[in-house]
Design a protein around this motif. Structure first.
Motif, PDB file in Angstrom:
ATOM      1  N   ARG A  56       0.839  -1.190   0.000  1.00 50.16           N
ATOM      2  CA  ARG A  56       0.000   0.000   0.000  1.00 50.16           C
ATOM      3  C   ARG A  56       0.881   1.249   0.000  1.00 50.16           C
ATOM      4  O   ARG A  56       1.881   1.310   0.706  1.00 50.16           O
ATOM      5  N   TRP A  57       0.505   2.231  -0.824  1.00 48.49           N
ATOM      6  CA  TRP A  57       1.283   3.465  -0.873  1.00 48.49           C
ATOM      7  C   TRP A  57       0.362   4.679  -0.873  1.00 48.49           C
ATOM      8  O   TRP A  57      -0.799   4.598  -1.266  1.00 48.49           O
ATOM      9  N   HIS A  58       0.928   5.788  -0.446  1.00 43.53           N
ATOM     10  CA  HIS A  58       0.200   7.053  -0.403  1.00 43.53           C
ATOM     11  C   HIS A  58       1.137   8.166  -0.864  1.00 43.53           C
ATOM     12  O   HIS A  58       2.215   8.342  -0.286  1.00 43.53           O
ATOM     13  N   MET A  59       0.750   8.889  -1.896  1.00 40.64           N
ATOM     14  CA  MET A  59       1.498  10.073  -2.304  1.00 40.64           C
ATOM     15  C   MET A  59       0.862  11.283  -1.639  1.00 40.64           C
ATOM     16  O   MET A  59      -0.333  11.528  -1.784  1.00 40.64           O
ATOM     17  N   VAL A  60       1.691  12.049  -0.914  1.00 41.07           N
ATOM     18  CA  VAL A  60       1.181  13.149  -0.093  1.00 41.07           C
ATOM     19  C   VAL A  60       1.708  14.477  -0.637  1.00 41.07           C
ATOM     20  O   VAL A  60       2.914  14.682  -0.734  1.00 41.07           O
ATOM     21  N   MET A  61       0.787  15.360  -0.990  1.00 43.29           N
ATOM     22  CA  MET A  61       1.145  16.690  -1.492  1.00 43.29           C
ATOM     23  C   MET A  61       0.608  17.810  -0.603  1.00 43.29           C
ATOM     24  O   MET A  61       0.847  18.976  -0.884  1.00 43.29           O
ATOM     25  N   ASP A  62      -0.120  17.486   0.436  1.00 43.74           N
ATOM     26  CA  ASP A  62      -0.704  18.486   1.320  1.00 43.74           C
ATOM     27  C   ASP A  62       0.366  19.019   2.284  1.00 43.74           C
ATOM     28  O   ASP A  62       1.016  18.226   2.990  1.00 43.74           O
ATOM     29  N   PRO A  63       0.597  20.335   2.345  1.00 44.83           N
ATOM     30  CA  PRO A  63       1.661  20.866   3.209  1.00 44.83           C
ATOM     31  C   PRO A  63       1.522  20.472   4.675  1.00 44.83           C
ATOM     32  O   PRO A  63       2.531  20.157   5.329  1.00 44.83           O
ATOM     33  N   GLU A  64       0.310  20.465   5.216  1.00 42.80           N
ATOM     34  CA  GLU A  64       0.144  20.105   6.618  1.00 42.80           C
ATOM     35  C   GLU A  64       0.460  18.622   6.849  1.00 42.80           C
ATOM     36  O   GLU A  64       1.024  18.249   7.885  1.00 42.80           O
ATOM     37  N   ALA A  65       0.080  17.770   5.905  1.00 43.08           N
ATOM     38  CA  ALA A  65       0.428  16.351   6.018  1.00 43.08           C
ATOM     39  C   ALA A  65       1.939  16.164   5.895  1.00 43.08           C
ATOM     40  O   ALA A  65       2.540  15.333   6.585  1.00 43.08           O
ATOM     41  N   ASN A  66       2.578  16.941   5.016  1.00 35.63           N
ATOM     42  CA  ASN A  66       4.039  16.883   4.906  1.00 35.63           C
ATOM     43  C   ASN A  66       4.695  17.280   6.224  1.00 35.63           C
ATOM     44  O   ASN A  66       5.696  16.695   6.646  1.00 35.63           O
ATOM     45  N   ARG A  67       4.135  18.291   6.857  1.00 34.56           N
ATOM     46  CA  ARG A  67       4.660  18.713   8.151  1.00 34.56           C
ATOM     47  C   ARG A  67       4.589  17.571   9.169  1.00 34.56           C
ATOM     48  O   ARG A  67       5.513  17.342   9.941  1.00 34.56           O
ATOM     49  N   ARG A  68       3.483  16.843   9.141  1.00 36.48           N
ATOM     50  CA  ARG A  68       3.328  15.740  10.087  1.00 36.48           C
ATOM     51  C   ARG A  68       4.365  14.645   9.822  1.00 36.48           C
ATOM     52  O   ARG A  68       4.954  14.100  10.757  1.00 36.48           O
ATOM     53  N   VAL A  69       4.575  14.322   8.554  1.00 34.66           N
ATOM     54  CA  VAL A  69       5.534  13.262   8.208  1.00 34.66           C
ATOM     55  C   VAL A  69       6.961  13.672   8.547  1.00 34.66           C
ATOM     56  O   VAL A  69       7.735  12.876   9.083  1.00 34.66           O
ATOM     57  N   LEU A  70       7.320  14.918   8.242  1.00 32.82           N
ATOM     58  CA  LEU A  70       8.712  15.360   8.355  1.00 32.82           C
ATOM     59  C   LEU A  70       9.065  15.974   9.705  1.00 32.82           C
ATOM     60  O   LEU A  70      10.242  16.084  10.041  1.00 32.82           O
ATOM     61  N   ARG A  71       8.059  16.374  10.500  1.00 38.48           N
ATOM     62  CA  ARG A  71       8.368  17.037  11.760  1.00 38.48           C
ATOM     63  C   ARG A  71       7.551  16.490  12.931  1.00 38.48           C
ATOM     64  O   ARG A  71       8.088  15.974  13.897  1.00 38.48           O
ATOM     65  N   GLU A  72       6.219  16.603  12.861  1.00 33.80           N
ATOM     66  CA  GLU A  72       5.391  16.347  14.036  1.00 33.80           C
ATOM     67  C   GLU A  72       5.372  14.880  14.461  1.00 33.80           C
ATOM     68  O   GLU A  72       5.311  14.568  15.645  1.00 33.80           O
ATOM     69  N   ASN A  73       5.423  13.971  13.496  1.00 35.71           N
ATOM     70  CA  ASN A  73       5.385  12.540  13.807  1.00 35.71           C
ATOM     71  C   ASN A  73       6.530  11.823  13.100  1.00 35.71           C
ATOM     72  O   ASN A  73       6.375  10.710  12.588  1.00 35.71           O
ATOM     73  N   ILE A  74       7.685  12.465  13.081  1.00 39.22           N
ATOM     74  CA  ILE A  74       8.823  11.973  12.294  1.00 39.22           C
ATOM     75  C   ILE A  74       9.258  10.577  12.723  1.00 39.22           C
ATOM     76  O   ILE A  74       9.694   9.771  11.894  1.00 39.22           O
ATOM     77  N   GLY A  75       9.103  10.243  14.019  1.00 39.76           N
ATOM     78  CA  GLY A  75       9.517   8.926  14.485  1.00 39.76           C
ATOM     79  C   GLY A  75       8.735   7.792  13.860  1.00 39.76           C
ATOM     80  O   GLY A  75       9.213   6.645  13.821  1.00 39.76           O
ATOM     81  N   TYR A  77       7.904   7.753  10.707  1.00 37.76           N
ATOM     82  CA  TYR A  77       8.156   7.708   9.265  1.00 37.76           C
ATOM     83  C   TYR A  77       9.656   7.706   8.960  1.00 37.76           C
ATOM     84  O   TYR A  77      10.200   8.689   8.433  1.00 37.76           O
ATOM     85  N   PRO A  78      10.379   6.625   9.280  1.00 37.34           N
ATOM     86  CA  PRO A  78      11.791   6.545   8.909  1.00 37.34           C
ATOM     87  C   PRO A  78      11.944   6.403   7.397  1.00 37.34           C
ATOM     88  O   PRO A  78      10.981   6.110   6.684  1.00 37.34           O
ATOM     89  N   LYS A  79      13.141   6.617   6.929  1.00 40.85           N
ATOM     90  CA  LYS A  79      13.404   6.439   5.497  1.00 40.85           C
ATOM     91  C   LYS A  79      12.999   5.031   5.080  1.00 40.85           C
ATOM     92  O   LYS A  79      13.182   4.072   5.828  1.00 40.85           O
ATOM     93  N   SER A  80      12.487   4.917   3.888  1.00 42.72           N
ATOM     94  CA  SER A  80      11.951   3.631   3.434  1.00 42.72           C
ATOM     95  C   SER A  80      13.061   2.615   3.206  1.00 42.72           C
ATOM     96  O   SER A  80      14.239   2.949   3.045  1.00 42.72           O
ATOM     97  N   LEU A  81      12.672   1.334   3.187  1.00 40.35           N
ATOM     98  CA  LEU A  81      13.620   0.264   2.899  1.00 40.35           C
ATOM     99  C   LEU A  81      14.246   0.447   1.526  1.00 40.35           C
ATOM    100  O   LEU A  81      15.431   0.156   1.326  1.00 40.35           O
ATOM    101  N   VAL A  82      13.472   0.925   0.564  1.00 38.95           N
ATOM    102  CA  VAL A  82      14.008   1.137  -0.783  1.00 38.95           C
ATOM    103  C   VAL A  82      15.178   2.113  -0.722  1.00 38.95           C
ATOM    104  O   VAL A  82      16.251   1.865  -1.283  1.00 38.95           O
ATOM    105  N   THR A  83      14.982   3.243  -0.032  1.00 47.72           N
ATOM    106  CA  THR A  83      16.034   4.251   0.066  1.00 47.72           C
ATOM    107  C   THR A  83      17.289   3.671   0.714  1.00 47.72           C
ATOM    108  O   THR A  83      18.408   3.858   0.229  1.00 47.72           O
ATOM    109  N   LYS A  84      17.101   2.970   1.824  1.00 54.75           N
ATOM    110  CA  LYS A  84      18.250   2.403   2.529  1.00 54.75           C
ATOM    111  C   LYS A  84      18.952   1.337   1.695  1.00 54.75           C
ATOM    112  O   LYS A  84      20.186   1.263   1.652  1.00 54.75           O
ATOM    113  N   ASN A  85      18.171   0.496   1.020  1.00 50.28           N
ATOM    114  CA  ASN A  85      18.766  -0.546   0.189  1.00 50.28           C
ATOM    115  C   ASN A  85      19.600   0.046  -0.940  1.00 50.28           C
ATOM    116  O   ASN A  85      20.637  -0.505  -1.321  1.00 50.28           O
ATOM    117  N   LEU A  86      19.145   1.174  -1.474  1.00 53.23           N
ATOM    118  CA  LEU A  86      19.864   1.795  -2.580  1.00 53.23           C
ATOM    119  C   LEU A  86      21.184   2.418  -2.130  1.00 53.23           C
ATOM    120  O   LEU A  86      22.180   2.353  -2.844  1.00 53.23           O
TER     121      LEU A  86
END
Length: 454
Positions: A56-75, A77-86
């Motif tokens: 399951r995937w979700h593409m997020v373009m909403d600024p407030e949702a981005n804030r939640r992913v990158l700041r408010e609830n960052i713990g 949302y770690p970097k994805s397995l794909v990113t780390k594997n690469l």
């Protein structure tokens, strides 16, 4: 000078986005060609788009949702397995990969390295690399130049000097070749990555770069050990600064392997992303000669010598606006992904443990609800009121915002201003770059321009 006719297009080149749903196999095939080609056009018109392609995937373009992913609830949302594997094979457990306490102590240790004072001390290195680029371009005597290749050479010149200024045991050509080979190999998205298999499962077509990466790591280790014996030079470089740094909370210092992984992160990520920003900036200025003339007027009024200095940067707002607009239209990290560790809610939609949350920066920067005339090259949009904070994320945001953002911005402004002080740039009909993202958003085919001495 001779004025070159711009390529007559309504807007600069862009990626055609998907208008129909794609299955797993189609997504895999498209990703191998251009990761951005799997973004639905709907992502430029709605705050969030969800689906399932293996997971399951979700593409997020909403600024407030981005804030939640990158700041408010960052713990959550770690970097994805794909990113780390690469990236792990090249940069190990550096702060770009590490999570939690391991990331925090590295970040605290490295943060003072990128202070304004240290960046200004390194500005002469940037100016020197820019001058050498001017000499190479002038030697072409008006023949077309691939400014992607030229800017990669120039920014690698910068990063290698500010990282290992002594040069003892540091074979630039070998390291450069190893990085290029790894980026090309790592960028071949694997079905195993999409399915989230662990990185010990071999990836077809990627392992051939391992030898070059191993040699690069061994070379870096030798340089670090030699520096321990020699001590720092007259001007402290990144190796000196990071080697002397310590975590203000624990007093911990980096080991040789930790220094190496973080320095290689700066080299791998630092030079190519800035080179791409510069190549796209020059393409855009050739695309719009009127903007180029306006920016050149500013450069002439500010830059007194043949190259911009660190002190000039603050007085070059028009140059900075071109850089900001290039980063909006062609963000080097055009898409980033996170893996949800637990349940959450974004834009009123359920997020489950294990879901992939994607921030398609390319679509975010061209979103119809967030930007006026989003596909157009308009540096003037950066005058006055700035865009919503989480609508513009070329360096990410939150606690994990790119640690080298100020370094990259200073470097890009100085080099671009130096280019414009010495040359006018003209587009070449029939040589339009294609935006393609594998690991980063590159202009496929290069950025071929004519540069005429002023």
């Amino acid at each position: 000078m001779t004025r070159h006719e711009p390529i007559r297009q309504p807007v600069p080149v862009r990626v055609p986005l998907v208008t129909k749903p794609m299955g797993l196999w189609a997504s895999l095939q498209a990703s191998r060609r251009n990761v951005l080609s799997i973004i639905p056009d709907l992502a430029t018109r709605q705050p969030m788009v969800s689906g399932k392609t293996g997971v399951r995937w979700h593409m997020v373009m909403d600024p407030e949702a981005n804030r939640r992913v990158l700041r408010e609830n960052i713990g959550n949302y770690p970097k994805s397995l794909v990113t780390k594997n690469l990236l792990r094979p090249a940069i190990g457990e550096s702060m770009f990969i590490a999570e939690g306490a391991e990331w925090r102590w590295q970040r605290r240790t490295a943060a003072p390295v990128f202070s304004h004072r240290n960046m200004m001390a390194l500005a002469p290195v940037m100016a020197g690399a820019a001058r050498r680029s001017v000499e190479r371009i002038a030697a072409a005597e008006g023949a077309p130049v691939d400014f992607l290749a030229e800017m990669v050479t120039t920014t690698f010149d910068v990063i290698s000097d500010v990282t290992f200024s002594g040069g003892e045991g540091f074979e630039r050509d070998a390291v450069h070749a190893a990085i290029d080979a790894y980026i090309g190999a790592a960028g071949k998205i694997s079905l195993f990555d999409i399915l989230g298999l662990p990185d010990w499962v071999p990836r077809p077509r990627r392992s051939f770069a391992a030898g070059g990466v191993g040699d690069m790591k061994a070379m870096a280790d030798e340089v670090i050990e030699a520096r321990r014996e020699r001590g720092e030079g007259e001007v402290a470089d990144l190796l000196d600064l990071l080697r002397e740094g310590e975590d203000p909370q624990s007093g911990r210092k980096m080991t040789t392997s930790e220094l190496r992984d973080n320095l290689l992160t700066f080299i791998v990520a630092g030079h190519e992303t800035t080179a791409l920003t510069l190549a796209w900036s020059l393409y855009l200025l050739a695309f719009d000669p009127d903007v180029q003339e306006e920016v050149c007027a500013e450069v002439d009024a500010v830059v007194s010598g043949d190259a911009a200095t660190g002190e000039d940067v603050a007085a070059l707002p028009a140059v900075r606006r071109v850089v900001d607009e290039a980063l909006r239209l062609y963000p080097p990290a055009g898409m980033v992904s996170r893996t949800a560790l637990g349940p959450d809610e974004l834009c009123g939609r359920e997020i489950r443990k294990g879901d992939t949350v994607i921030l398609p920066i390319y679509a975010l920067h061209r979103h119809r609800l967030l930007w006026d005339d989003p596909d157009a090259f308009r540096p003037d949009r950066w005058e006055g009121e700035k865009p919503e904070r989480y609508a513009y994320l070329p360096f990410g945001d939150g606690p994990r915002v790119c640690i080298g953002a100020s370094f990259a911005t200073q470097e890009a402004v100085m080099i671009l201003a130096t280019m414009l002080k010495n040359f006018r740039f003209g587009a070449m009909p029939g040589r339009v770059p294609e935006p393609v993202m594998i690991l980063t958003l590159r202009p496929e085919g290069g950025v071929w321009l004519r540069a005429e001495r002023r």
